[in-house]
Scaffold this motif. Structure first.
Motif, mmCIF file in Angstrom:
data_model
loop_
_atom_site.group_PDB
_atom_site.id
_atom_site.type_symbol
_atom_site.label_atom_id
_atom_site.label_comp_id
_atom_site.label_asym_id
_atom_site.label_seq_id
_atom_site.Cartn_x
_atom_site.Cartn_y
_atom_site.Cartn_z
ATOM 1 N N HIS A 91 17.936 -7.127 29.281
ATOM 2 C CA HIS A 91 18.991 -7.949 29.951
ATOM 3 C C HIS A 91 18.974 -9.418 29.237
ATOM 4 O O HIS A 91 19.353 -10.149 29.885
ATOM 5 C CB HIS A 91 18.938 -7.914 31.583
ATOM 6 N N ALA A 92 18.204 -9.497 28.320
ATOM 7 C CA ALA A 92 18.171 -10.667 27.755
ATOM 8 C C ALA A 92 19.074 -10.582 26.429
ATOM 9 O O ALA A 92 19.505 -9.692 25.720
ATOM 10 C CB ALA A 92 16.668 -11.146 27.177
ATOM 11 N N LEU A 93 19.461 -11.924 25.853
ATOM 12 C CA LEU A 93 20.047 -11.959 24.667
ATOM 13 C C LEU A 93 18.849 -12.213 23.624
ATOM 14 O O LEU A 93 18.263 -13.532 23.473
ATOM 15 C CB LEU A 93 21.001 -12.911 24.680
ATOM 16 N N ALA A 94 18.640 -11.374 22.592
ATOM 17 C CA ALA A 94 17.764 -11.726 21.543
ATOM 18 C C ALA A 94 18.491 -11.493 20.121
ATOM 19 O O ALA A 94 19.585 -10.696 20.113
ATOM 20 C CB ALA A 94 16.642 -10.855 21.646
ATOM 21 N N VAL A 95 18.038 -11.986 19.253
ATOM 22 C CA VAL A 95 18.777 -11.672 17.939
ATOM 23 C C VAL A 95 17.831 -11.822 16.662
ATOM 24 O O VAL A 95 16.685 -11.852 16.700
ATOM 25 C CB VAL A 95 19.459 -13.408 17.480
ATOM 26 N N ASP A 96 18.448 -11.120 15.720
ATOM 27 C CA ASP A 96 17.758 -11.022 14.467
ATOM 28 C C ASP A 96 17.645 -12.427 14.039
ATOM 29 O O ASP A 96 18.794 -12.903 13.500
ATOM 30 C CB ASP A 96 18.422 -10.117 13.374
ATOM 31 N N ARG A 97 16.402 -13.058 13.640
ATOM 32 C CA ARG A 97 16.426 -14.428 13.376
ATOM 33 C C ARG A 97 16.718 -14.586 11.805
ATOM 34 O O ARG A 97 17.481 -16.106 11.652
ATOM 35 C CB ARG A 97 15.156 -15.008 13.823
ATOM 36 N N ILE A 98 16.678 -13.942 11.117
ATOM 37 C CA ILE A 98 16.979 -14.036 9.711
ATOM 38 C C ILE A 98 18.560 -14.019 9.546
ATOM 39 O O ILE A 98 19.067 -14.900 8.956
ATOM 40 C CB ILE A 98 16.097 -13.151 8.849
ATOM 41 N N ALA A 99 18.994 -13.011 10.060
ATOM 42 C CA ALA A 99 20.677 -12.815 10.064
ATOM 43 C C ALA A 99 21.171 -13.980 10.907
ATOM 44 O O ALA A 99 22.153 -14.522 10.352
ATOM 45 C CB ALA A 99 21.042 -11.543 10.545
ATOM 46 N N PHE A 100 20.598 -14.170 11.837
ATOM 47 C CA PHE A 100 21.374 -15.417 12.761
ATOM 48 C C PHE A 100 21.292 -16.766 11.634
ATOM 49 O O PHE A 100 22.321 -17.325 11.892
ATOM 50 C CB PHE A 100 20.577 -15.927 14.000
ATOM 51 N N ALA A 101 20.204 -17.177 11.278
ATOM 52 C CA ALA A 101 19.973 -18.392 10.444
ATOM 53 C C ALA A 101 20.854 -18.331 9.176
ATOM 54 O O ALA A 101 21.719 -19.152 8.876
ATOM 55 C CB ALA A 101 18.607 -18.695 10.057
ATOM 56 N N ALA A 102 21.115 -17.057 8.649
ATOM 57 C CA ALA A 102 21.689 -16.974 7.361
ATOM 58 C C ALA A 102 23.316 -17.207 7.556
ATOM 59 O O ALA A 102 24.100 -17.934 6.975
ATOM 60 C CB ALA A 102 21.807 -15.719 6.922
ATOM 61 N N LYS A 197 8.768 3.113 26.235
ATOM 62 C CA LYS A 197 9.920 1.933 26.476
ATOM 63 C C LYS A 197 10.646 2.011 27.712
ATOM 64 O O LYS A 197 10.570 2.879 28.601
ATOM 65 C CB LYS A 197 11.051 2.531 25.559
ATOM 66 N N ALA A 198 10.604 0.741 28.257
ATOM 67 C CA ALA A 198 11.197 0.488 29.436
ATOM 68 C C ALA A 198 11.643 -1.034 29.515
ATOM 69 O O ALA A 198 11.260 -1.859 28.971
ATOM 70 C CB ALA A 198 10.027 0.592 30.573
ATOM 71 N N ALA A 199 12.628 -1.268 30.533
ATOM 72 C CA ALA A 199 12.894 -2.697 30.966
ATOM 73 C C ALA A 199 12.354 -2.784 32.201
ATOM 74 O O ALA A 199 12.363 -2.023 33.101
ATOM 75 C CB ALA A 199 14.580 -2.896 30.876
ATOM 76 N N ARG A 200 11.897 -3.999 32.663
ATOM 77 C CA ARG A 200 11.515 -4.362 33.990
ATOM 78 C C ARG A 200 12.398 -4.215 34.946
ATOM 79 O O ARG A 200 13.786 -4.506 35.064
ATOM 80 C CB ARG A 200 10.876 -5.782 34.082
ATOM 81 N N TYR A 201 12.132 -3.273 36.010
ATOM 82 C CA TYR A 201 12.996 -2.907 37.207
ATOM 83 C C TYR A 201 14.227 -2.044 36.648
ATOM 84 O O TYR A 201 15.094 -2.026 37.299
ATOM 85 C CB TYR A 201 13.438 -4.208 38.025
ATOM 86 N N ALA A 206 16.286 0.362 27.949
ATOM 87 C CA ALA A 206 14.982 0.196 27.840
ATOM 88 C C ALA A 206 14.671 -0.072 26.514
ATOM 89 O O ALA A 206 14.280 0.844 25.617
ATOM 90 C CB ALA A 206 14.479 1.655 28.113
ATOM 91 N N ASP A 207 14.516 -1.247 26.250
ATOM 92 C CA ASP A 207 14.536 -1.762 24.623
ATOM 93 C C ASP A 207 13.090 -2.341 24.437
ATOM 94 O O ASP A 207 12.688 -2.726 23.496
ATOM 95 C CB ASP A 207 15.599 -2.799 24.468
ATOM 96 N N TYR A 208 12.528 -2.727 25.458
ATOM 97 C CA TYR A 208 11.122 -3.035 25.118
ATOM 98 C C TYR A 208 9.897 -2.017 25.008
ATOM 99 O O TYR A 208 9.851 -0.878 25.807
ATOM 100 C CB TYR A 208 10.382 -3.987 26.514
ATOM 101 N N VAL A 267 4.284 -5.456 37.054
ATOM 102 C CA VAL A 267 5.341 -5.113 38.312
ATOM 103 C C VAL A 267 6.720 -4.789 37.525
ATOM 104 O O VAL A 267 7.378 -5.403 36.745
ATOM 105 C CB VAL A 267 5.796 -6.282 39.268
ATOM 106 N N GLY A 268 7.410 -3.621 38.220
ATOM 107 C CA GLY A 268 8.644 -3.176 37.721
ATOM 108 C C GLY A 268 8.624 -2.535 36.000
ATOM 109 O O GLY A 268 9.678 -2.257 35.723
ATOM 110 N N LEU A 269 7.427 -2.228 35.910
ATOM 111 C CA LEU A 269 7.356 -1.432 34.714
ATOM 112 C C LEU A 269 6.584 -0.137 34.666
ATOM 113 O O LEU A 269 5.501 0.021 34.199
ATOM 114 C CB LEU A 269 6.494 -2.444 33.492
ATOM 115 N N LYS A 270 7.291 0.653 35.561
ATOM 116 C CA LYS A 270 6.436 2.041 35.998
ATOM 117 C C LYS A 270 6.444 2.716 34.657
ATOM 118 O O LYS A 270 7.390 3.151 33.900
ATOM 119 C CB LYS A 270 7.110 2.487 36.969
#
Length: 461
Positions: A91-102, A197-201, A206-208, A267-270
């Motif tokens: 549920h977060a916004l994360a980026v490919d940092r190399i592509a983002f900077a370029a 792989k799971a996302a909290r709650y 499930a990307d983490y 917590v939330g990562l069964k």
């Protein structure tokens, strides 16, 4: 019309330059990299992300979501590019940092109204061109001394000795804290049989990658972490960590279970394989679009590299981890904004000089971009003959700048956007989710009216 001078092409400086250019104002954008680098940056690209690749929660009616929604409506270039470079992160916004900077570098460099200057700036003419100082937390020593000059008479001889601010001196216009960088591991060195792989709650996809620990495994890890050697501080250093980004070893020293209530919270990562919640969990977040590297979430540290490798390989699934980057420490510099800035991010003593980004006293990538957007809007208004108008107090923009310019100067620390910064509702609402929803609706309504008044280049809601 004399071009606006912007010092620093990081997140804030790049966004500020874009906002000025979109309003028909010429810009000279100065970036010292790669001519002169910093202890944390690795490239000469604009808007290079250093500590993490996360731009915080995208969950509706959260404080980070509100700030990003206001930025979207105000036409933020960097947030648009971030969406284009997004990698899976629940549920977060994360980026490919190399592509983002370029992509940011390409967009800024091809804008006809922006002239890029690859050189270090060491002087500021406070009575000359309108200037935005967005040099970031790793400002060069020469520019730091120039900022100290601009900030007089608050500067003392002690605070400028050897180019270093006086640590803890409330009269000094410079403060600083130490920020930490999380380690990164190669994806194919993770033992996927030991993780899940799971996302909290189950919020978002499930990307983490989650590395579960038993009580016994946690105990071994904790003991090794406490015994590990930290990098020796230099004689002039007095480590002053920012509470929002403490190294894991500093958290661990506060008690045996503090990590289990912090970055290793289960917590939330069964675990779907057992149906049970682990004793502790280490989360890994995808670092780029290729998914060939992951960073250890919340595992910034100040340990020697050899000890890092030994301790982190005690984490289940990382026994044979190959580290692309170890955790590191770097000094972040910021001004004592409550003593120096108006809510428009202009210096009180020098209204033609603006500050934006982490150097003005905000913490976080999203907050840095937001203050760059505001500084760009206000600077463009000033050179166009209009009076800069602060963002409304009820908005996330307004609340962030209100904190930066009205906090207690003797105890000033950088801030992330939180609901605590927003004014409370006139009528008390007990339900937290409903209260946050109403705060967001009020903020967006006020923000929309402000955009209409200041004539911003806005995106339809």
């Amino acid at each position: 019309m004399t071009p606006i001078k912007i010092i620093g092409a990081g997140l804030a400086g790049s966004e500020a330059a874009w906002q000025c250019a979109r309003r028909g104002v010429e810009v000279e954008l100065f970036e010292m990299r790669p001519v002169r680098s910093t202890p944390a940056h690795q490239t000469g690209d604009f808007a290079e992300l250093v500590c993490s690749n996360s731009l915080k929660s995208d969950s509706e009616f959260t404080a980070p979501w509100l700030l990003k929604e206001e930025m979207r409506r105000a036409g933020s270039l960097l947030m648009e590019i971030a969406r284009e470079c997004a990698v899976p992160a629940g549920h977060a916004l994360a980026v490919d940092r190399i592509a983002f900077a370029a992509r940011v570098t390409k967009a800024i460099s091809r804008e006809s109204r922006i002239s890029v200057r690859r050189e270090e700036v060491t002087t500021v003419d406070e009575s000359g061109a309108v200037t935005i100082i967005a040099a970031g937390p790793l400002t060069s020593e020469a520019l730091a001394l120039e900022i100290a000059r601009l900030s007089q008479p608050a500067v003392t001889s002690e605070s400028t000795r050897a180019g270093e601010p006086a640590q803890g001196d409330p009269a000094s216009p410079h403060l600083y804290f130490y920020d930490s960088i999380s380690p990164i591991v190669e994806a194919d060195s993770i033992d996927m049989a030991r993780v899940y792989k799971a996302a909290r709650y189950d919020k978002g996809s499930a990307d983490y990658i989650n590395c579960p620990m038993t009580e016994e495994e946690y105990g071994r890890f904790y003991d090794a972490l406490i015994a590990a050697q930290s990098v020796e501080e230099r004689d002039w250093e007095k480590l002053n960590y920012f509470e929002g980004c403490l190294p894991i070893e500093e958290i661990a020293r506060r008690g045996r279970d503090t990590l289990r209530f912090g970055p290793m919270k289960p917590v939330g990562l069964k675990d779907p394989r057992t149906g049970k919640m682990p004793y502790a969990v280490v989360q890994l977040r995808q670092e780029n679009l290729r998914a060939d590297s992951y960073n250890l979430v919340g595992f910034q540290n100040h340990l020697k590299f050899g000890d890092q490798a030994r301790v982190l390989r005690l984490i289940p699934g990382l026994e044979n981890a190959r580290f692309l980057r170890y955790g590191q420490i770097h000094r972040n510099t910021y001004i004592n904004a409550p003593t120096l800035l108006e809510e428009t991010l202009q210096m009180r003593a020098h209204p033609r000089v603006f500050f934006s980004g982490q150097i003005c006293g905000v913490e976080g990538y999203v907050e840095s971009i937001a203050t760059g957007l505001l500084a760009g809007m206000h600077a463009a208004a000033l050179v166009s003959g209009a009076e800069p108008v602060p963002a409304p107090r009820a908005s996330a923009f307004g609340s962030l700048t209100h904190y930066v310019t009205h906090a207690d100067p003797k105890n000033f620390q950088p801030a992330n956007i939180t609901f605590d910064l927003l004014p409370p509702l006139e009528k008390k609402v007990r339900d937290r989710k409903e209260r946050h929803r109403l705060q967001c609706e009020l903020a967006l309504n006020e923000f929309g009216r402000w955009l209409g008044r200041v004539g911003a280049i806005a995106v339809k809601a």
